[in-house]
Design a protein around this motif. Sequence first.
Motif, PDB file in Angstrom:
ATOM      1  N   PRO A   2       0.813  -1.218   0.000  1.00 46.79           N
ATOM      2  CA  PRO A   2       0.000   0.000   0.000  1.00 46.79           C
ATOM      3  C   PRO A   2       0.850   1.273   0.000  1.00 46.79           C
ATOM      4  O   PRO A   2       2.019   1.267   0.390  1.00 46.79           O
ATOM      5  CB  PRO A   2      -0.799  -0.111   1.305  1.00 46.79           C
ATOM      6  CG  PRO A   2      -0.028  -1.037   2.164  1.00 46.79           C
ATOM      7  CD  PRO A   2       0.720  -1.952   1.247  1.00 46.79           C
ATOM      8  N   LEU A   3       0.221   2.359  -0.427  1.00 49.67           N
ATOM      9  CA  LEU A   3       0.856   3.677  -0.414  1.00 49.67           C
ATOM     10  C   LEU A   3       0.437   4.425   0.847  1.00 49.67           C
ATOM     11  O   LEU A   3      -0.720   4.350   1.266  1.00 49.67           O
ATOM     12  CB  LEU A   3       0.442   4.486  -1.642  1.00 49.67           C
ATOM     13  CG  LEU A   3       0.903   3.961  -2.985  1.00 49.67           C
ATOM     14  CD1 LEU A   3       0.292   4.794  -4.107  1.00 49.67           C
ATOM     15  CD2 LEU A   3       2.417   3.981  -3.080  1.00 49.67           C
ATOM     16  N   TYR A   4       1.385   5.172   1.425  1.00 46.49           N
ATOM     17  CA  TYR A   4       1.136   5.960   2.625  1.00 46.49           C
ATOM     18  C   TYR A   4       1.549   7.403   2.366  1.00 46.49           C
ATOM     19  O   TYR A   4       2.618   7.652   1.810  1.00 46.49           O
ATOM     20  CB  TYR A   4       1.926   5.400   3.815  1.00 46.49           C
ATOM     21  CG  TYR A   4       1.450   4.046   4.252  1.00 46.49           C
ATOM     22  CD1 TYR A   4       0.475   3.917   5.233  1.00 46.49           C
ATOM     23  CD2 TYR A   4       1.954   2.889   3.677  1.00 46.49           C
ATOM     24  CE1 TYR A   4       0.028   2.665   5.634  1.00 46.49           C
ATOM     25  CE2 TYR A   4       1.517   1.638   4.075  1.00 46.49           C
ATOM     26  CZ  TYR A   4       0.550   1.534   5.054  1.00 46.49           C
ATOM     27  OH  TYR A   4       0.108   0.295   5.449  1.00 46.49           O
ATOM     28  N   ASN A   5       0.708   8.339   2.770  1.00 49.02           N
ATOM     29  CA  ASN A   5       0.976   9.771   2.629  1.00 49.02           C
ATOM     30  C   ASN A   5       1.504  10.317   3.952  1.00 49.02           C
ATOM     31  O   ASN A   5       0.896  10.094   5.004  1.00 49.02           O
ATOM     32  CB  ASN A   5      -0.302  10.522   2.263  1.00 49.02           C
ATOM     33  CG  ASN A   5      -0.850  10.090   0.929  1.00 49.02           C
ATOM     34  OD1 ASN A   5      -0.210  10.283  -0.086  1.00 49.02           O
ATOM     35  ND2 ASN A   5      -2.021   9.498   0.931  1.00 49.02           N
ATOM     36  N   ASP A  16       3.675  18.719   2.461  1.00 48.94           N
ATOM     37  CA  ASP A  16       3.629  17.330   2.030  1.00 48.94           C
ATOM     38  C   ASP A  16       5.029  16.752   2.156  1.00 48.94           C
ATOM     39  O   ASP A  16       5.988  17.317   1.640  1.00 48.94           O
ATOM     40  CB  ASP A  16       3.153  17.268   0.586  1.00 48.94           C
ATOM     41  CG  ASP A  16       2.877  15.867   0.105  1.00 48.94           C
ATOM     42  OD1 ASP A  16       3.166  14.912   0.840  1.00 48.94           O
ATOM     43  OD2 ASP A  16       2.370  15.726  -1.009  1.00 48.94           O
ATOM     44  N   ILE A  19       4.993  10.464  -0.518  1.00 43.84           N
ATOM     45  CA  ILE A  19       4.205   9.237  -0.548  1.00 43.84           C
ATOM     46  C   ILE A  19       5.182   8.078  -0.602  1.00 43.84           C
ATOM     47  O   ILE A  19       6.113   8.087  -1.413  1.00 43.84           O
ATOM     48  CB  ILE A  19       3.266   9.211  -1.771  1.00 43.84           C
ATOM     49  CG1 ILE A  19       2.261  10.371  -1.694  1.00 43.84           C
ATOM     50  CG2 ILE A  19       2.548   7.872  -1.880  1.00 43.84           C
ATOM     51  CD1 ILE A  19       1.417  10.532  -2.938  1.00 43.84           C
ATOM     52  N   HIS A  20       4.971   7.108   0.274  1.00 45.05           N
ATOM     53  CA  HIS A  20       5.879   5.968   0.351  1.00 45.05           C
ATOM     54  C   HIS A  20       5.103   4.670   0.214  1.00 45.05           C
ATOM     55  O   HIS A  20       4.023   4.526   0.775  1.00 45.05           O
ATOM     56  CB  HIS A  20       6.622   5.961   1.695  1.00 45.05           C
ATOM     57  CG  HIS A  20       7.422   7.202   1.932  1.00 45.05           C
ATOM     58  ND1 HIS A  20       8.710   7.339   1.500  1.00 45.05           N
ATOM     59  CD2 HIS A  20       7.097   8.370   2.532  1.00 45.05           C
ATOM     60  CE1 HIS A  20       9.163   8.532   1.846  1.00 45.05           C
ATOM     61  NE2 HIS A  20       8.192   9.178   2.469  1.00 45.05           N
ATOM     62  N   GLN A  21       5.664   3.739  -0.511  1.00 45.94           N
ATOM     63  CA  GLN A  21       5.091   2.405  -0.627  1.00 45.94           C
ATOM     64  C   GLN A  21       5.766   1.543   0.438  1.00 45.94           C
ATOM     65  O   GLN A  21       6.988   1.331   0.390  1.00 45.94           O
ATOM     66  CB  GLN A  21       5.326   1.847  -2.024  1.00 45.94           C
ATOM     67  CG  GLN A  21       4.561   0.585  -2.296  1.00 45.94           C
ATOM     68  CD  GLN A  21       4.687   0.183  -3.762  1.00 45.94           C
ATOM     69  OE1 GLN A  21       5.645   0.495  -4.439  1.00 45.94           O
ATOM     70  NE2 GLN A  21       3.690  -0.542  -4.237  1.00 45.94           N
ATOM     71  N   THR A  56      -1.425   8.841   6.506  1.00 46.69           N
ATOM     72  CA  THR A  56      -2.689   8.252   6.066  1.00 46.69           C
ATOM     73  C   THR A  56      -2.415   7.237   4.957  1.00 46.69           C
ATOM     74  O   THR A  56      -1.416   7.335   4.247  1.00 46.69           O
ATOM     75  CB  THR A  56      -3.657   9.323   5.530  1.00 46.69           C
ATOM     76  OG1 THR A  56      -3.024  10.045   4.480  1.00 46.69           O
ATOM     77  CG2 THR A  56      -4.082  10.289   6.627  1.00 46.69           C
ATOM     78  N   LYS A  57      -3.322   6.296   4.843  1.00 52.64           N
ATOM     79  CA  LYS A  57      -3.256   5.337   3.732  1.00 52.64           C
ATOM     80  C   LYS A  57      -3.775   6.009   2.471  1.00 52.64           C
ATOM     81  O   LYS A  57      -4.392   7.072   2.523  1.00 52.64           O
ATOM     82  CB  LYS A  57      -4.121   4.113   4.038  1.00 52.64           C
ATOM     83  CG  LYS A  57      -3.608   3.264   5.157  1.00 52.64           C
ATOM     84  CD  LYS A  57      -4.509   2.053   5.325  1.00 52.64           C
ATOM     85  CE  LYS A  57      -4.045   1.212   6.486  1.00 52.64           C
ATOM     86  NZ  LYS A  57      -4.886   0.018   6.651  1.00 52.64           N
ATOM     87  N   GLU A  58      -3.563   5.367   1.342  1.00 49.46           N
ATOM     88  CA  GLU A  58      -3.993   5.936   0.061  1.00 49.46           C
ATOM     89  C   GLU A  58      -5.506   6.137  -0.003  1.00 49.46           C
ATOM     90  O   GLU A  58      -5.980   6.999  -0.735  1.00 49.46           O
ATOM     91  CB  GLU A  58      -3.501   5.102  -1.110  1.00 49.46           C
ATOM     92  CG  GLU A  58      -3.951   3.659  -1.096  1.00 49.46           C
ATOM     93  CD  GLU A  58      -3.243   2.835  -2.166  1.00 49.46           C
ATOM     94  OE1 GLU A  58      -3.134   3.295  -3.313  1.00 49.46           O
ATOM     95  OE2 GLU A  58      -2.808   1.730  -1.838  1.00 49.46           O
ATOM     96  N   ASP A  59      -6.275   5.393   0.802  1.00 43.90           N
ATOM     97  CA  ASP A  59      -7.729   5.577   0.827  1.00 43.90           C
ATOM     98  C   ASP A  59      -8.164   6.672   1.802  1.00 43.90           C
ATOM     99  O   ASP A  59      -9.348   6.914   1.978  1.00 43.90           O
ATOM    100  CB  ASP A  59      -8.435   4.264   1.149  1.00 43.90           C
ATOM    101  CG  ASP A  59      -8.151   3.747   2.559  1.00 43.90           C
ATOM    102  OD1 ASP A  59      -7.446   4.429   3.340  1.00 43.90           O
ATOM    103  OD2 ASP A  59      -8.635   2.640   2.882  1.00 43.90           O
TER     104      ASP A  59
END
Length: 71
Positions: A2-5, A16, A19-21, A56-59
Amino acid sequence: MPLYNFKLVDSHFVSDCGIHQLDDDAAAQIEALKLAQSLRGSRPQLIGLHYSISVTKEDGAGVCVIPLDVQ
């Protein structure tokens, strides 16, 4: 994975931080702790002003908030 912001926040969005996977929420929390530690060293003027790293997660689901004031 998942991607995390990652964001630097006070009571509002400030910056900002990318964004990290990452593998999972635990890995995102570890990265947030490392980022907070790095910012405390490179930008000590932020300490005591209630800044935090928000993850936060990508969602959009919240993962963690790491205050810069805590060492």
